[in-house]
Design a protein around this motif. Structure first.
Motif: not given
Length: 730
Positions: A118-123, A201-206, A713-715
């Protein structure tokens, strides 16, 4: 771990260690069990997993002497390991037990934005915004700003890709992502490369958040059991840890408290709210000699309960354990997808390479344009959505069932239950309650409540099933009674005693007839009750016939509705029982089900084989030891709640809470899960096909391509999670 690709990387990496014989990775539980010889140090296993970017937590102690660290104590789940001459089992969680590593992009414990991923995605997102601002302010350095923003996210991804390749997984999603991003930079599409990395990164996080939610849905059941219990000891009550309660101990449960262990009520009566465990909306009134489950809520009375199961073996612990084990048993569809994906990813790399080089080489097309399209094809072809489409739905389906007391031992069972065409039910304890109930009270010259009161007086203190049925009926009808004087049993005949100086006898019609002859009307009534499969007891008062009490093991309250629901689902039903034909046919006629009676265990098994030979897919539902052979022979064996351990072990599935209607619910859940899997596969392949065509013809580029992968993937994960919202009766 979040997906099957995580498991594949760990599995491959561990098997490359010399001395490792086998590795079994669980995505759903976040564990891995490794079978290895004495040349492998547990620390080497931990290091290999850590190199892949996974965080290792906890430790499971194994048998003393299996390794230098086996004696360390850690708070974790115990597992059975193979300690034979060929190696030692170690759960991959820490050093000896290596049991609960998580991919760093999982949500884990706590909010997602505090996780490493999460921190990596935000950064990466903030760097992308900053690069955009720099590009507007100083256009000449905008490209370099986007390059730096891309590197924030790409460096960790590339590192994981390189390590995975070194450890035996060259065609990982991280490798495809790295190749596409670097290729985009080389051809000048730096802004798109930065956006693609951020979207990845967003997709992996979700995906991690969704996977954690699925995992938590079943683990959350363990939180229903209270941490402490009130233990009675030496005439005093003390608060102790619920996990420490030994079998046979006596606990006190106050009104409003959760029950801390499976047990039997010794004294007290209360309405028990079983909704947290069974989903039953109406509290169940329970009293002495009735069973209660850990995690249910005591209503309005103080209960003294004898503990019948240790904490690790109570209903909730068994549910969690069985579901975690079940999620490791792959469905046929899942196994096919796994095999397909092994060839699919290398094929995608080949197709991407051909798209990049064939048009320029053979047709003189522009190199930059087609390399760009080839890179987009790499991203479109990432197999994550396809690989996770089936296990996500299977895990969600198993968890949804478990929360309602429907346990299925693996994905194959969940998939096949929906294919059943005929359900063969045992009678006693399956279609019926498994205990006699008073159905008729027929007085002769006295009031009905008086007959019931006198019979209950004779039976006070008896544990015989028929006596308990009479006492339960008297309490239910609020009929007062007092223990009879000089009460005693006459073997094979009945019981005698006196109340208020009046002599009483309660026994079989044959024994009663020896004391007082029946009239024609009385004899006809007894015969009619017997024809209905009922057991008749005759009450004599001063050697005069005062009344009849008929009892029968009655159908469960939902038996009729359950059979109707199965018929609506397109399934036939059959009763196969060892009970006498008259009783079985009487119950069968009332339920509208065909009957085969007076069967031995081998007869039930033979009937299952016969039905299968006719082309039926057979589910056998039973609860006794005599059902075990038929349960094993059936395509799907289902053990009914409260059944014997033999039945539960032999069966493929279990209905923990004894509702016939739950069989139809299990079938519906299976069919809903398979429909969900088909939807997921269609989403995964459909999106890829659409974006592949639009990329080749030049309509879409790199960032829509990554959306085709991470978005799909998220869907599919979100679609699978819909199964967790399955409600009772749906």
């Amino acid at each position: 771990m979040d997906c099957a690709s995580c498991a594949a990387k760990i599995d491959t990496a561990l098997r490359r260690i010399h001395g490792v014989a086998d590795a079994n990775v669980s995505v759903s539980a976040g564990t891995v069990t490794v079978l290895h010889d004495d040349t492998v140090a547990p620390e080497a296993l931990a290091k290999q997993i850590a190199m892949l970017g996974y965080r290792i937590t906890g430790q499971v102690p194994t048998d003393a002497g299996t390794s230098p660290s086996a004696s360390r104590n850690h708070d974790c789940h115990d597992h059975d390991h193979d300690h034979g001459s060929h190696g030692h089992g170690h759960d991959a969680e820490g050093v000896t037990g290596l049991h609960s590593h998580m991919h760093d992009h999982g949500a884990g414990e706590g909010p997602w934005w505090k996780s490493k991923r999460g921190l990596l995605t935000i950064a990466c997102g903030l760097a992308l915004v900053a690069a955009y601002a720099v590009g507007l302010a100083v256009p000449n350095v905008g490209r370099w700003a986007f390059l730096l923003a891309m590197m924030v996210g790409l460096v960790p991804i590339a590192r994981r890709a390189i390590v995975a390749a070194r450890l035996g997984t060259p065609f990982s999603i991280e490798m495809l992502m790295t190749i596409a991003a670097l290729g985009a930079v080389i051809i000048g599409a730096t802004e798109e490369a930065a956006m693609v990395v951020f979207l990845f990164l967003v997709g992996e996080l979700l995906e991690g958040v969704a996977a954690s939610r699925a995992r938590a849905s079943i683990q959350g059941l363990t939180k229903l059991v209270p941490k402490t219990a009130l233990l009675e000891r030496d005439g005093k009550t003390e608060e102790v840890s619920a996990e420490s309660l030994p079998i046979g101990s006596i606990i006190l449960v106050r009104p409003g408290d959760r029950i801390p262990a499976d047990g039997t009520i010794l004294s007290g009566e209360s309405a028990i709210d079983e909704a947290p465990v069974t989903g039953e909306s109406t509290p169940q009134r329970k009293g002495p000699e009735q069973n209660v489950f850990a995690g249910t809520i005591n209503g309005d009375g103080v209960l003294r309960i004898r503990v019948d199961a240790a904490a690790q073996d109570n209903t909730i612990a068994r549910i969690v354990r069985l579901v975690e084990e079940a999620q490791e048993s792959k469905a046929p569809t899942e196994r096919f997808i796994d095999r397909f994906s092994r060839y699919y990813t290398p094929a995608v790399v080949v197709v991407g390479g051909l798209v990049a080089v064939v048009p320029p080489l053979l047709f003189g097309a522009e190199w930059g344009e087609w390399i760009y399209k080839g890179l987009a094809v790499l991203l479109i072809g990432c197999p994550c959505a396809l690989v996770i489409s089936t296990p996500a739905a299977i895990a969600a389906g198993l968890s949804a069932g478990a929360r309602r007391g429907l346990l299925m031992k693996g994905g194959a069972v969940l998939e096949n239950i929906g294919k059943v065409t005929l359900a063969a039910f045992d009678k006693t304890g399956t279609l019926t309650e498994g205990r006699p109930q008073v159905t008729d009270v027929m007085p002769f010259g006295r009031a009905e409540h008086e007959v019931l009161s006198l019979a209950a007086s004779l039976e006070t203190g008896s544990s015989h099933p028929l006596a308990r049925a009479i006492l339960a009926k008297a309490r239910e009808s609020n009929v007062p009674f007092e223990p009879a004087m000089d009460a005693g049993a006459i073997g094979g005949q009945g019981v005698t005693g006196s109340v208020g100086g009046t002599s009483l006898f309660l026994g079989s019609p044959k024994a009663a007839a020896e004391r007082a002859p029946f009239t024609m009307e009385q004899a006809e009534r007894i015969a009619a009750l017997n024809e209905e499969g009922k057991t008749v007891s005759v009450l004599l008062v001063d050697n005069q016939i005062a009344g009849l009490i008929a009892m029968r093991d009655e159908p469960r309250a939902d038996a009729q509705a359950g059979l109707v629901a199965l018929k609506r689902a397109g399934m036939d039903a059959l009763m196969v029982t060892g009970d006498n034909r008259r009783t079985a046919e009487a119950i069968g006629a009332g339920l509208g089900i065909d009957v085969r009676a007076e069967l031995l265990p081998q007869d039930k098994q033979a009937i299952v084989r016969e039905l299968q030979a006719r082309g039926h897919v057979v589910a056998k539902i039973g609860d006794g030891i005599n059902d075990a052979p038929a349960l094993a022979a059936a395509d799907i064996g289902i053990a009914m709640g409260g059944g014997t351990d033999v039945a539960l072990e032999t069966a493929d599935a279990a209905v923990l809470h004894g509702r016939v209607l739950d069989i139809a619910c299990m079938v519906r859940l299976s069919r809903d899960t398979m429909a969900n899997i088909r939807q997921n596969i269609a989403i995964a392949l459909g999106l890829k096909a659409v974006f592949l065509v639009t990329t080749i013809i030049g309509v879409t580029g790199l960032w829509p391509a990554i959306l085709a992968d991470t978005g799909a993937t998220v869907l599919v994960t979100a679609n699978a999670m819909r199964l967790l919202r399955t409600r009772e009766g749906t």
